[in-house]
Structures are given as C-alpha cells and as structure tokens.
Motif scaffolding. Structure first.
Motif, mmCIF file in Angstrom:
data_model
loop_
_atom_site.group_PDB
_atom_site.id
_atom_site.type_symbol
_atom_site.label_atom_id
_atom_site.label_comp_id
_atom_site.label_asym_id
_atom_site.label_seq_id
_atom_site.Cartn_x
_atom_site.Cartn_y
_atom_site.Cartn_z
ATOM 1 N N THR A 1 -37.424 46.384 118.611
ATOM 2 C CA THR A 1 -38.801 45.910 119.476
ATOM 3 C C THR A 1 -39.025 46.082 120.778
ATOM 4 O O THR A 1 -39.565 46.846 121.382
ATOM 5 C CB THR A 1 -39.535 45.358 117.862
ATOM 6 O OG1 THR A 1 -38.774 45.546 116.522
ATOM 7 C CG2 THR A 1 -40.676 45.986 118.320
ATOM 8 N N GLU B 1 -38.562 50.298 112.356
ATOM 9 C CA GLU B 1 -38.358 50.193 110.876
ATOM 10 C C GLU B 1 -38.329 51.090 109.902
ATOM 11 O O GLU B 1 -37.436 51.008 108.778
ATOM 12 C CB GLU B 1 -39.779 49.854 110.663
ATOM 13 C CG GLU B 1 -40.367 48.093 110.808
ATOM 14 C CD GLU B 1 -39.809 47.149 112.602
ATOM 15 O OE1 GLU B 1 -40.153 48.902 113.411
ATOM 16 O OE2 GLU B 1 -40.746 46.162 112.022
ATOM 17 N N PHE C 1 -44.623 46.857 110.204
ATOM 18 C CA PHE C 1 -45.305 47.298 110.701
ATOM 19 C C PHE C 1 -46.379 48.405 111.589
ATOM 20 O O PHE C 1 -46.708 48.257 112.343
ATOM 21 C CB PHE C 1 -44.131 47.270 111.811
ATOM 22 C CG PHE C 1 -44.195 47.054 113.136
ATOM 23 C CD1 PHE C 1 -45.520 45.973 113.481
ATOM 24 C CD2 PHE C 1 -43.631 48.058 114.283
ATOM 25 C CE1 PHE C 1 -45.063 45.650 115.696
ATOM 26 C CE2 PHE C 1 -43.965 46.871 115.684
ATOM 27 C CZ PHE C 1 -44.437 47.018 116.431
ATOM 28 N N ARG D 1 -47.427 42.703 117.095
ATOM 29 C CA ARG D 1 -45.757 42.079 116.992
ATOM 30 C C ARG D 1 -45.837 41.364 115.596
ATOM 31 O O ARG D 1 -46.707 40.188 115.359
ATOM 32 C CB ARG D 1 -45.269 41.537 118.215
ATOM 33 C CG ARG D 1 -45.258 42.493 119.543
ATOM 34 C CD ARG D 1 -44.552 43.199 119.440
ATOM 35 N NE ARG D 1 -42.902 42.963 118.987
ATOM 36 C CZ ARG D 1 -42.100 42.466 119.657
ATOM 37 N NH1 ARG D 1 -41.757 42.658 120.803
ATOM 38 N NH2 ARG D 1 -41.154 42.337 119.739
ATOM 39 N N GLY D 2 -44.450 41.352 115.337
ATOM 40 C CA GLY D 2 -44.393 40.175 113.391
ATOM 41 C C GLY D 2 -45.631 40.853 112.590
ATOM 42 O O GLY D 2 -45.383 40.086 111.476
ATOM 43 N N GLY D 3 -45.552 41.932 112.747
ATOM 44 C CA GLY D 3 -46.978 42.739 111.497
ATOM 45 C C GLY D 3 -46.004 43.295 110.898
ATOM 46 O O GLY D 3 -46.868 42.896 108.935
ATOM 47 N N SER D 4 -44.360 42.900 110.189
ATOM 48 C CA SER D 4 -44.128 43.411 109.214
ATOM 49 C C SER D 4 -44.804 42.013 107.784
ATOM 50 O O SER D 4 -43.995 43.069 106.761
ATOM 51 C CB SER D 4 -42.433 43.420 109.133
ATOM 52 O OG SER D 4 -41.906 44.083 109.640
ATOM 53 N N ASP D 5 -44.975 41.266 108.370
ATOM 54 C CA ASP D 5 -45.326 39.963 107.394
ATOM 55 C C ASP D 5 -46.098 40.485 106.662
ATOM 56 O O ASP D 5 -46.657 40.770 105.458
ATOM 57 C CB ASP D 5 -46.023 38.455 108.112
ATOM 58 C CG ASP D 5 -44.023 38.386 108.821
ATOM 59 O OD1 ASP D 5 -42.932 38.345 108.506
ATOM 60 O OD2 ASP D 5 -44.577 37.267 110.091
ATOM 61 N N SER E 1 -38.146 44.467 108.549
ATOM 62 C CA SER E 1 -38.386 44.944 110.040
ATOM 63 C C SER E 1 -37.286 45.987 109.813
ATOM 64 O O SER E 1 -36.113 45.729 109.940
ATOM 65 C CB SER E 1 -38.194 43.593 110.609
ATOM 66 O OG SER E 1 -39.476 42.352 110.602
ATOM 67 N N ALA E 2 -37.065 45.675 112.212
ATOM 68 C CA ALA E 2 -36.027 46.335 112.673
ATOM 69 C C ALA E 2 -35.480 45.816 112.965
ATOM 70 O O ALA E 2 -35.694 44.564 113.025
ATOM 71 C CB ALA E 2 -37.435 47.162 114.073
HETATM 72 N N1 ASP Z 1 -40.726 44.266 114.435
HETATM 73 C C1 ASP Z 1 -41.883 43.664 114.626
HETATM 74 C C2 ASP Z 1 -41.104 43.062 115.472
HETATM 75 O O1 ASP Z 1 -40.440 42.422 116.113
HETATM 76 C C3 ASP Z 1 -42.326 44.111 113.338
HETATM 77 C C4 ASP Z 1 -42.118 42.394 112.867
HETATM 78 O O2 ASP Z 1 -40.624 41.866 112.907
HETATM 79 O O3 ASP Z 1 -42.136 42.024 112.017
HETATM 80 O O4 ASP Z 1 -42.476 43.192 116.290
#
Ligand code: ASP
Ligand code: ADP
Ligand code: MG
Length: 416
Positions: A47, A74, A136, A150-154, A41-42
């Motif tokens: 982000t 990222e 992401f 958002r949260g897409g790195s998972d 992730s970043a």
């Molecule tokens: N950096 C992105 C976010 O904050 C993706 C992630 O961290 O999963 O939403």
C-alpha cells in the motif's frame, strides 16, 4: 460450530509462503467445523508503494482515483489466498468490496462503512465455501471504489463480523497481542491479556497502530468480540489463552486494573504555525472552517497569548498525509484569515499515555512533563482527555520519550 472472522495483516500475507501459513490456519478452523470468512490486507509495503505512485503523479491527487490505485493491493492477496486454499482442498471464493457489496459513504480515502449486504456471504458459508474478503475497500454511491483509511482492514473485519453475527473476530498480526507500548520500541513492554474497548480506542487513536481506531469504535458499538493474536506463533499464556481480548470494562477485575494501560506514539502528524494572526473574534474560525470543509482533521491546537501588536500565533497539527492539502487550503484562505507567515514541520511526534485510572488519580500529567523535562525533551504542544495525556515533541526523541515514560509509570516487565 461457530461463525468466525479471521483477519490477516500485511506481514502475514507477504509472499506465497506466508499465504500458505495463513491458509493452513484457515483450514484448521474449517476442519474444526466453523463457518469462516477471512479478511486480508495487501502484502506488507504494497500500500505504501501504491500511495507513493499517487504522490509522484501529483501531490494534490484526486482521492477518488487514489482509492482506485491503493485498493488494488488487497485484490491481489484475496485472490491468492482463495487459490491457495483451493489448492489445499478447502473450497474458497473471493468477494471484492463492490461484489458483496460493502457500502460506504463518499469520503474517499477515509470512507466509513454503512451497510454490508450479507446475502452472498451467507450463501457461501452455508455451502461450506470460505469467503475471502479484501480488507480496506468498499463501494460508494455511483459505484465508485472507496478505501477506509490506512490500517482499514481491521475495520473491514469487525464490520463483516458484526454483519454476519460472528461469534468472534480474530485479528492475526505480527505481534502476539496488545502490549503496554509498541514492543518493537520497548523490548520490556508487557503483553496485556485483556484491554477495555475504551482504552484500546484511545490507544489506537493516538498511534498504537496494532488496531485501526475505527475498528475498535465499531467493535464497541456492535459488541463484537475482538482478539489480537500472532499469525506466526501459537504460544499460550499460563492461563492457556492466546493473544489479547478486547472486552467491556466489567470484564476486567480490580486486581488487573492499572493506573496507566499503555503509551503510544505517532510520527504521522505535521505541525503548522500561522504567525501574526489578528487577535479578534472569528480569526480562529477563519482558519479551521476551510480545513474542516476540506475534510481535514485538526488534532492539537495551541494559541499563544496576543502580542502587544494585537496579533497572535496559532499552532496545530494535521495528519502528515493531509499536509499538502492543508497548506493549499490555508494559502487560498490567507486573505480571509490575514496571517503573517505559514510555517510547517513534519519532524514532530505525538506521545500519549492512556489509562482509565486517570479518572481517579491526579499527577499523571505532571509525571509525564517532569520525566520528559529531566531528559531535556521539549514539549511543543499538549492535549488531554479524560483518560489520556498527549504531548508533541521533536521526532528525534520519540523512542527515548516512550522508553523513559514506560519506566516512569512502572510498566516495564520484570527482567527474564
Ligand atoms: N493495506 C492497507 C494499509 O496498509 C490496509 C491494512 O493493511 O489494514 O493501510
Ligand atoms: P498488520 O499488518 O497485521 O495490520 P500493523 O503493522 O498494522 O499489522 O500492526 C501491528 C504492529 O503494531 C506491530 O508490529 C507493532 O510494531 C505495532 N504496535 C504499536 N503499538 C503496539 C502495541 N501497544 N501493542 C502491540 N503492537 C503495537
Ligand atoms: Mg494494521
């Protein structure tokens, strides 16, 4: 030797010292003889900062350009991790979304992953070079950069694990597993050693941001073994395991089954009310069709009984991030819909209880309503599914509501 994916979230990547900690964990797996792909992730907060710039530039920003901006966080951490690994003597190379490539559709800002080309990845792993992949991000038709929501790195991590047929996908974060509720709100939340895909999917979809909803859906479909664990703490359970495993329902025995698995909250929804909507067939369709055309997901919907004037109020929620766009769409469609006023409120929160036990037990919803009522917390909207009950309340009551419900459903851990 196994093929594994290790994913590190924003807190784990926040600064060079923490990136060194991540690199040390990766090195350990490489030295154990595994082929490793790392998804990052970043840095925490980055982000948000980039999203802030887009909003400042224009409240109705172009999602294609938003993706160009917010995918940058990222790119930085993937390069930094590759440099750090190399400095520790571990061969590593970064692969941006467009370089692999990770193909997505063209739903900018919330794109879905289609296919991942594993040619470069396979070559890298076979040559003993750790592949570092920014989460992401992906690439759509026309070579445009996309992001996954958002949260897409998972989701990137699970998709990479599925594509490279990894034995497991370890999601390293800032808590040591999935809890009965956010442990930052309820210190007496209990860690779950296992949770089913289905329950995790519901929990994530109603705000338990420890995993992005799509990552769980994808893991369930592709049967990826996902584990959530801490990147800061190596403590093991009494049975010698770390973290929380996401498993099929058959892997949880009856002894472990609870009526309610967890409680989640979501402050990222906004409430919109249209007053004096004509009470006639097609009126509701006229509201939601243009929102759907704009790619906006409506969640809770309440329609009041018609007034004697032959009109009604319609209330619903949309993601806060889509509020400005939703209001714009509804204002443009006002002639077609024929409403009185358009009002909105962002100071609301959705509280949800989730558990497969609900299928066979009555009374879960009434316990929820009574518990909140006893604390003077007003319910603004309700939705239910087979294994979930959600209510919308005023945002100020979020923490209190989660805490009293956690106790009411008997989820509190024994005092230590
Ligand atoms: N950096 C992105 C976010 O904050 C993706 C992630 O961290 O999963 O939403
Ligand atoms: P990352 O940056 O590693 O992706 P996130 O902030 O996205 O981390 O997710 C981890 C956070 O999820 C935790 O710090 C915790 O506050 C929150 N969280 C919400 N609900 C839960 C839950 N049921 N179990 C564990 N953590 C939860
Ligand atoms: Mg996350």
């Amino acid at each position: 030797m196994a093929r594994i994916v290790m994913k590190f979230g924003g807190t784990s990547m926040a600064g060079i010292e923490r990136i060194r900690n991540v690199a040390a964990r990766v090195k350990r797996e490489v030295e154990a003889g595994h082929e490793v792909a790392v998804v990052v992730s970043a840095m925490a907060g980055e982000t948000d900062r980039l999203v802030g710039f887009c909003r400042e530039a224009s409240s109705l920003y172009d999602p294609q350009e938003y993706d160009v901006v917010v995918s940058a966080g990222e790119q930085i951490t993937s390069g930094l991790l590759a440099i750090t690994l190399q400095a520790m003597g571990v061969p590593a190379r970064s692969w941006l979304g467009w370089q692999l490539p990770i193909h997505t559709d063209t739903a900018f800002a919330k794109a879905r992953i289609g296919e991942i080309d594993t040619t470069a990845l396979d070559e890298s792993l076979a040559a003993g070079v750790v592949a570092v992949i920014p989460g992401f991000q992906g690439v759509a038709e026309g070579n445009r950069v996309t992001t996954l929501g958002r949260g897409g790195s998972d989701t990137s991590a699970v998709a990479v694990a599925a594509a490279m047929k990894a034995e497991r996908c370890d999601i390293y974060t800032d808590v040591d597993g999935v809890y009965t509720t956010d442990p930052r709100i309820v210190p007496r939340a209990r860690k779950l050693s296992k949770v089913t895909y289905e329950e995790m999917l519901e929990l994530a979809s109603v705000g338990a941001k420890v995993l992005q909803t799509r990552s769980v859906g994808l893991a369930m479909k592709e049967q990826v073994r996902v584990r959530v664990l801490s990147s800061f703490d190596d403590a093991r359970d009494e049975d010698g395991h770390r973290g929380t495993l996401i498993v099929g329902e058959e892997e949880i025995d009856d002894m472990e089954r609870q009526l309610i698995t967890g409680i989640a909250h979501d402050k990222n929804e906004a409430k919109i009310t249209l007053t004096a909507v004509p009470d006639r067939p097609g009126a509701v369709g006229a509201i939601f069709a243009p929102l759907a055309d704009a790619g906006i997901n409506v969640d809770m919907i309440v329609q009041n009984i018609a007034h004697s004037t032959g009109s009604t109020d319609v209330t619903f929620t949309v993601p806060s991030a889509d509020l400005a766009r939703s209001l714009d769409v509804l204002e443009k469609a006002s002639g077609e819909i024929g409403y009185g006023n358009l009002v909105h409120d962002t100071r609301v929160a959705k509280i949800s209880v989730v558990g497969v036990g609900m299928r066979s037990h009555a009374g879960v919803a009434s316990t929820m309503f009574q518990t909140l009522g006893a604390r003077g917390i007003n319910i603004l909207a309700i939705t239910t599914s087979e294994i979930k009950v959600s209510v919308l309340i005023e945002e100020d009551y979020t923490e209190l509501a989660v805490r009293v419900l956690h106790t009411a459903y008997g989820l509190d851990a024994e005092a230590a």
